[in-house]
Each structure stands twice: as structure tokens, then as C-alpha cells.
Scaffold this motif. Structure first.
Motif, PDB file in Angstrom:
ATOM      1  N   VAL A  80      43.089  27.375  63.170  1.00  0.00           N
ATOM      2  CA  VAL A  80      43.142  26.774  61.832  1.00  0.00           C
ATOM      3  C   VAL A  80      43.852  27.707  60.864  1.00  0.00           C
ATOM      4  N   VAL A  81      43.549  28.995  60.943  1.00  0.00           N
ATOM      5  CA  VAL A  81      44.216  29.970  60.076  1.00  0.00           C
ATOM      6  C   VAL A  81      45.725  29.937  60.306  1.00  0.00           C
ATOM      7  N   LEU A 113      39.010  31.382  56.300  1.00  0.00           N
ATOM      8  CA  LEU A 113      39.601  30.155  55.776  1.00  0.00           C
ATOM      9  C   LEU A 113      40.040  30.340  54.336  1.00  0.00           C
ATOM     10  N   ARG A 114      39.208  30.986  53.557  1.00  0.00           N
ATOM     11  CA  ARG A 114      39.511  31.211  52.149  1.00  0.00           C
ATOM     12  C   ARG A 114      40.800  32.032  51.988  1.00  0.00           C
ATOM     13  N   PHE A 140      32.492  28.140  48.179  1.00  0.00           N
ATOM     14  CA  PHE A 140      33.116  29.445  48.414  1.00  0.00           C
ATOM     15  C   PHE A 140      34.558  29.265  48.879  1.00  0.00           C
ATOM     16  N   VAL A 141      34.786  28.285  49.769  1.00  0.00           N
ATOM     17  CA  VAL A 141      36.139  28.008  50.255  1.00  0.00           C
ATOM     18  C   VAL A 141      36.884  27.111  49.267  1.00  0.00           C
ATOM     19  N   ALA A 142      36.210  26.081  48.779  1.00  0.00           N
ATOM     20  CA  ALA A 142      36.853  25.085  47.918  1.00  0.00           C
ATOM     21  C   ALA A 142      37.325  25.663  46.583  1.00  0.00           C
ATOM     22  N   SER A 143      36.684  26.725  46.135  1.00  0.00           N
ATOM     23  CA  SER A 143      37.058  27.302  44.830  1.00  0.00           C
ATOM     24  C   SER A 143      38.466  27.882  44.825  1.00  0.00           C
ATOM     25  N   THR A 144      39.100  27.998  45.991  1.00  0.00           N
ATOM     26  CA  THR A 144      40.487  28.460  46.052  1.00  0.00           C
ATOM     27  C   THR A 144      41.458  27.380  45.592  1.00  0.00           C
ATOM     28  N   ALA A 145      41.005  26.133  45.536  1.00  0.00           N
ATOM     29  CA  ALA A 145      41.899  25.006  45.253  1.00  0.00           C
ATOM     30  C   ALA A 145      42.424  25.051  43.815  1.00  0.00           C
ATOM     31  N   LEU A 500      38.590  46.611  56.377  1.00  0.00           N
ATOM     32  CA  LEU A 500      38.198  45.237  56.107  1.00  0.00           C
ATOM     33  C   LEU A 500      39.410  44.346  56.349  1.00  0.00           C
ATOM     34  N   GLY A 501      39.193  43.269  57.084  1.00  0.00           N
ATOM     35  CA  GLY A 501      40.294  42.364  57.380  1.00  0.00           C
ATOM     36  C   GLY A 501      39.895  41.359  58.438  1.00  0.00           C
ATOM     37  N   GLY A 502      40.769  40.383  58.654  1.00  0.00           N
ATOM     38  CA  GLY A 502      40.505  39.330  59.609  1.00  0.00           C
ATOM     39  C   GLY A 502      41.148  39.588  60.962  1.00  0.00           C
TER      40      GLY A 502
END
Length: 583
Positions: A80-81, A113-114, A140-145, A500-502
Motif C-alpha cells: 500500500v505504501v 500510511l500517514r 490519525f491517518v485521515a488528518s493528513t487530508a 526512527l523510520g519505516g
């Protein structure tokens, strides 16, 4: 008799024809799937990110999805990323729509996702988020919109974080079952549900800290996206200010109160589509089938996924079998075309022995090629044990990690058998301790000393693995171990992780260490062919799925914890005591 044979041969012929037709039909279906073409993506498509869809670390394919009404295949989290990154430059994708009716993904997964959405927004393409009722995890994710909307008759949860533990001691007392518990580490709280009726002071201290860290990360992230200071955001929760949809709008947590059809109309306006034009909503699974989102290159980097409880033996697709994982790493280590190994860990631990076997194989691999760890939602206890020796470790700020400690549990069920069931036991033995550990009698003092000594030895070995891998003294490791749970942010400060990282950050690090920028990924465990996936699908539809649907996720977690007790009695465990979602 003639009539009998007439009926017999007619039935036999019918059975033969039916079998032949079934075989042709089956192979026809197989051929249809094997020759399945990529779907065509229409222009001005809007990619849909449905947060109610749980994204496992690795893709879960459902070969029956197109033939039945069952759930379609779901791309993995890293898929997805990468799909969101691909959509950023895909001329046919004009924006992303976030369905935010709940979030089936936990804290660090949501952070992946964020971050992907924040990167997508730099393209200038719009992102809209909508929900009837939006949870904090979804927000938490949606606030990026660019715009966040909720239903005028819906709502937004803004109540803060909490975690509840279930305690079974009173139940066991009433059943006259004595949980004989042995553990190392004063913060090792996995056994608390069986030896106390409430959280110990040590457990309360650590839980307040790591849960507070996760909540502060949530507030800071939302603060940046919505341009509201963290103190104000926290106050809204403490005074329960968000009780109606209008409250969320008043305090600027959302941008409007709209119905779904109104949000669709807004998309048409943004895309400059005509009123009678169909809005092309592109589901993530369809885009995964259509898009070329995997990088290609000369060299290979292996990505090994390790998700679920750590168990002895080969395990299943839903857990980490120590033998299976070790064999997989050995295969990757011996493959000279693979230049580096990245292991994605999402596990709260399990068998200490299996964790040691996996650690050993990764240590051998490190001598041949770089080994980099990427921590997901949780990489604690056995999940940290296996990773401790890596060349570099990446975690998210809201990853749960640490929990360096071990325990075992041997129930004494003599009272239950004798007094509740009327069952007694007797037997003979050839040595004093031949029957040690039997659940039908209590352990004596010497047996308890032997078991505790074994637990302490494994704990000492665990600390030594961490000390060697992290290049720290045993004294220092002991001071931050004791079974204590840490957030990713604390783990960085304490030296338990490096950055820190994905997952992509970990892959980039592995590529640098391998001195290559021309690579492709080889992901493990590898997916089988269509026929094997079909057989696995049939065998993996476990009763647990139906139980979860009937009793709900929270009650199902209690049920799972009860079932896990059986595995706890089979050996020393290195695991955390809880399961959680992004509330």
C-alpha cells in the motif's frame, strides 16, 4: 438382475461424465486465473484507502475472491505504501479518498500510511477523508487530508488513549487452579493476569509512560496537520468537548459536515468532471493488480516478513515458526545473488527457544551480508530477541518494543481435578524428578528452584544477546531490561534501536551498506502458485474468524489469551502481555 445392471451402469456413466466435466471446469478456472490480464485504469481515477481494511505485513491473496462473495485479496502494508508512492506520479490517478470509518491497523502501521500520504500530497493532488463515525485511530491517518469530513449525523471520537487488562486470578481461585509462575524481570507483566487482580505498581509505571508516548506522538502529528497546538488538542479530550459533529467542526478538527453523496460531488468539482459523469473510485486491491509498483534492478535485497506469535517448529502463515524462519534466513544467506537482508518484525514474542534459533541464523547471515531490522507495530520480547544482533534497527516513534524478560507458567490443577471433578492421579517413576511439571500436582521446593534457575539462565542469555548486539554493558542492559516495555522514541534514546523510520528507510539503509543503488526486492515467505494458495485458503479459514465475527474483536482477544495459556506451559516464553489496536 438385468434391470439392476442397467441402473448400475447408467449411474456409473453419469458419475464418469460428471467427474470429467468437473475436471474440465476446474482446469478451466485455473487457466482463467493463470491468464488473468491486468485491469485497465481509467483516467481521472481516485485511489481509495479504506482504513477499515487490515493490512498485514505481507499480501494475503484470496484466489476464490472472484468466484465468491468472500473478501478480495488484500495488498500488504508495504504494498500500500508503494502504491501510494506510485499514484503520486501516475497521470491516471488524480487524488486519494480516505474511507475513515474505523481503523483496523495499529499505531506504527498507521504511521506508515500517514507518512506515505504526506509524501503523496507534495504532488499537489488532492486528498479527501470521509467517515460517518471516525475513530481516533482513523483520524490519525485521515488528518493528513486536505479536507476532512464527517457525516452530519455521525461523529468523531476524541477521548484520548486507554488500555485495559483482563485478570483471571479470581476465576482460577474459584476453580482451585494454582498458576505456578516463574519470571525474570520486575516489569515482566505477562503473568500478572494470573497472579494478581490488578496492575502491579511497576506495570502501571511502564504503561503510563509508553501509552503517554504514543498519545503525545498522536497529538504532535495531528497538531502539524491541523495547525492546532497540542495543549488545545489534549484539553478537548480532557473536557470531553467533542460530543456532536458540530463540536468537531467548531474546534476545527474537521472541515465540514457532509453526506457521502456531497463528498462525491466535491470530488467531481475538484476533477472538473461533468455532473452526469461517473466518479472513478479505484480500490487499492485493483490498483495493486494494475500498477507496476515494485522496483527493478540488477542486485537483490531480501525482505523477510516476520509477523505474529513466535512458536516452536514450522508454525503457520499466521505466526512465526522458529524452524521455518531460520531455514528461510539460511536460504537467503546462502543465495549469493542477494546483497543484503531486511527483516520486518511485527511480533510481541513467544517461544524463547525459537527466538534464540532465529537470532542465531541472523547472526550467521550478518557475517556474509548486511542485516537490517524494521520494527512495525510491535517488536518486543522475543520479537526484540531475534533482532538484537542486527547491523541496524529502525522503529517508528509509536512502535512498542523492549520487554526484555522471560517467564513460564505451570498450572497446579490438583484442587480442580480432586474437588471439582472428583479425579485423582497415581503412578510410578524411575527418578525423583521424572514427573516434574505435571499439572495434576503442585511443584515441590526443589522443582521450583530448578525451573526458576532455568528461567534466570534464559534471561541472562537474552540480556547477553542484547548487550553484544547493541554494544552495551550487561549492567546497562539489565537497567533497561527487567521486562520493561518502551515506545520507539524511548528505545532510540536508550540505544535499543538506531533510527526512527519505516520499512523503506530500512531498505535504503541496507542498500547503502551493500553499496548498491540498482536493486530489486525479493520478498519472503514467497507466495505459492494459484493451486497451492487455493488449498491454503481452504485450510486457513479457521474457526477463529467466525468466533471473532460473533463475539467482537475485544472479546475475541480475551478468548485468544485464554487459548494461549496452553502454549505458555510448554516452555519459557518471551512475550508481551497485551494486544492493541489504534483506538
Amino acid at each position: 438382475m438385468a434391470q439392476f445392471f442397467k441402473i448400475f451402469f447408467a449411474s456409473l456413466l453419469a458419475l464418469f461424465v460428471f467427474t470429467l466435466l468437473s475436471v474440465f471446469l476446474f482446469f478451466g478456472i485455473v487457466a482463467a486465473f493463470s491468464s488473468k490480464e491486468k485491469p485497465e485504469i481509467e483516467k481521472a481515477s481516485v485511489l481509495v484507502l479504506d482504513l477499515s481494511q487490515p493490512f498485514n505485513e505481507q499480501e494475503r491473496e484470496n484466489p476464490l475472491a472472484d468466484l465468491t462473495s468472500s473478501q478480495s485479496s488484500a495488498p500488504g502494508l508495504f504494498d500500500v505504501v508503494r502504491l501510494i508512492k506510485t499514484a503520486k506520479t501516475d497521470a491516471k490517478v488524480s487524488g486519494i479518498h480516505i474511507r475513515a470509518n474505523g481503523n483496523a491497523n495499529s499505531f506504527a502501521s498507521s504511521n506508515e500510511l500517514r507518512n506515505a500520504l504526506l509524501d503523496f500530497k507534495t504532488s499537489g493532488k488532492p486528498v479527501l477523508a470521509y467517515a460517518d463515525v471516525m475513530s481516533q485511530g482513523a483520524y490519525f491517518v485521515a488528518s493528513t487530508a486536505n479536507k476532512v469530513y464527517i457525516n452530519p449525523a455521525g461523529g468523531l471520537d476524541w477521548s484520548g488513549y486507554n488500555i485495559d487488562f483482563v485478570f483471571f486470578k479470581n476465576l482460577l481461585d474459584r476453580l482451585q487452579i494454582e498458576p505456578q509462575i516463574f519470571y525474570a524481570g520486575k516489569f515482566k507483566s505477562a503473568t500478572e493476569p494470573f497472579r494478581t487482580t490488578q496492575m502491579t505498581p511497576e506495570n502501571k509505571v511502564q504503561t503510563v509512560e509508553w501509552l503517554g508516548d504514543l498519545y503525545q506522538h498522536f497529538l504532535r502529528s495531528v497538531s502539524k496537520s491541523r495547525n492546532i497546538d497540542t495543549a488545545s488538542l489534549h484539553k478537548l479530550a480532557t473536557i470531553a468537548a467533542i460530543q456532536r459533529p458540530e463540536d468537531a467542526l467548531t474546534f476545527k478538527l474537521v472541515d465540514g459536515l457532509k453526506y457521502d453523496d456531497e463528498v462525491r460531488q466535491e470530488w467531481k468539482r475538484l476533477l472538473k468532471a461533468k455532473e452526469n459523469e461517473q466518479l472513478n473510485l479505484l480500490e487499492m486491491s485493483k490498483y495493486a493488480d494494475a500498477a507496476d509498483f515494485r522496483v527493478s534492478g540488477k542486485d537483490r535485497i531480501a525482505v523477510v516478513y516476520a509477523q505474529g506469535d513466535i512458536v516452536d517448529g514450522n508454525g503457520t502463515d499466521d505466526n512465526i515458526g522458529g524452524d521455518r524462519f531460520a531455514a528461510l534466513v539460511r536460504k537467503v544467506r546462502q543465495d549469493r545473488t542477494i546483497k543484503a537482508i531486511v527483516v520486518r518484525v511485527n511480533s510481541g514474542g513467544g517461544s524463547a527457544l525459537a527466538s534464540e534459533l532465529m537470532w542465531r541464523e541472523l547472526e550467521l547471515a550478518k557475517k556474509d551480508k548486511p542485516v537490517v531490522m524494521s520494527f512495525g507495530d510491535v517488536a518486543a520480547s522475543g520479537g526484540y530477541y531475534m533482532a538484537a544482533g542486527a547491523d541496524s534497527i529502525f522503529a517508528h516513534p509509536n512502535t512498542i518494543t523492549g520487554s526484555i524478560g522471560v517467564f513460564t507458567l505451570i498450572p497446579n490443577m490438583q484442587g480442580f481435578f480432586n474437588n471439582k471433578l472428583g479425579i485423582t492421579f497415581d503412578g510410578v517413576k524411575t527418578a525423583e524428578f521424572a514427573d516434574a511439571g505435571g499439572v495434576y500436582k503442585p511443584l515441590n521446593t526443589t522443582e521450583k528452584q530448578i525451573i526458576q534457575s532455568g528461567v534466570d539462565q534464559i534471561y541472562d542469555r537474552f540480556k547477553q544477546r542484547v548487550a553484544t548486539g547493541r554494544k552495551r554493558s550487561i549492567t546497562y542492559v539489565d537497567s533497561i531490561a527487567q521486562g520493561r516495555v518502551w515506545s520507539g522514541e524511548d528505545a532510540l534514546r536508550l540505544g535499543l534501536v538506531d533510527k526512527l523510520g519505516g520499512l523503506q528507510d530500512a531498505i535504503d539503509c541496507a542498500a547503502r551498506m551493500a553499496k548498491t543503488n540498482n536493486y530489486r526486492l525479493r520478498e519472503y515467505p514467497e507466495q505459492g502458485d494459484w493451486f497451492n494458495r487455493l488449498l491454503n485458503k481452504a485450510t486457513n479459514d479457521q474457526p477463529g474468524i467466525q468466533i471473532r465475527e460473533q463475539v467482537g474483536q475485544e472479546n475475541y482477544e480475551v478468548f485468544k489469551q485464554l487459548v494461549q495459556i496452553r502454549s505458555w506451559t510448554k516452555g519459557v516464553q518471551a512475550r508481551i502481555p497485551f494486544y492493541f489496536l489504534a483506538k
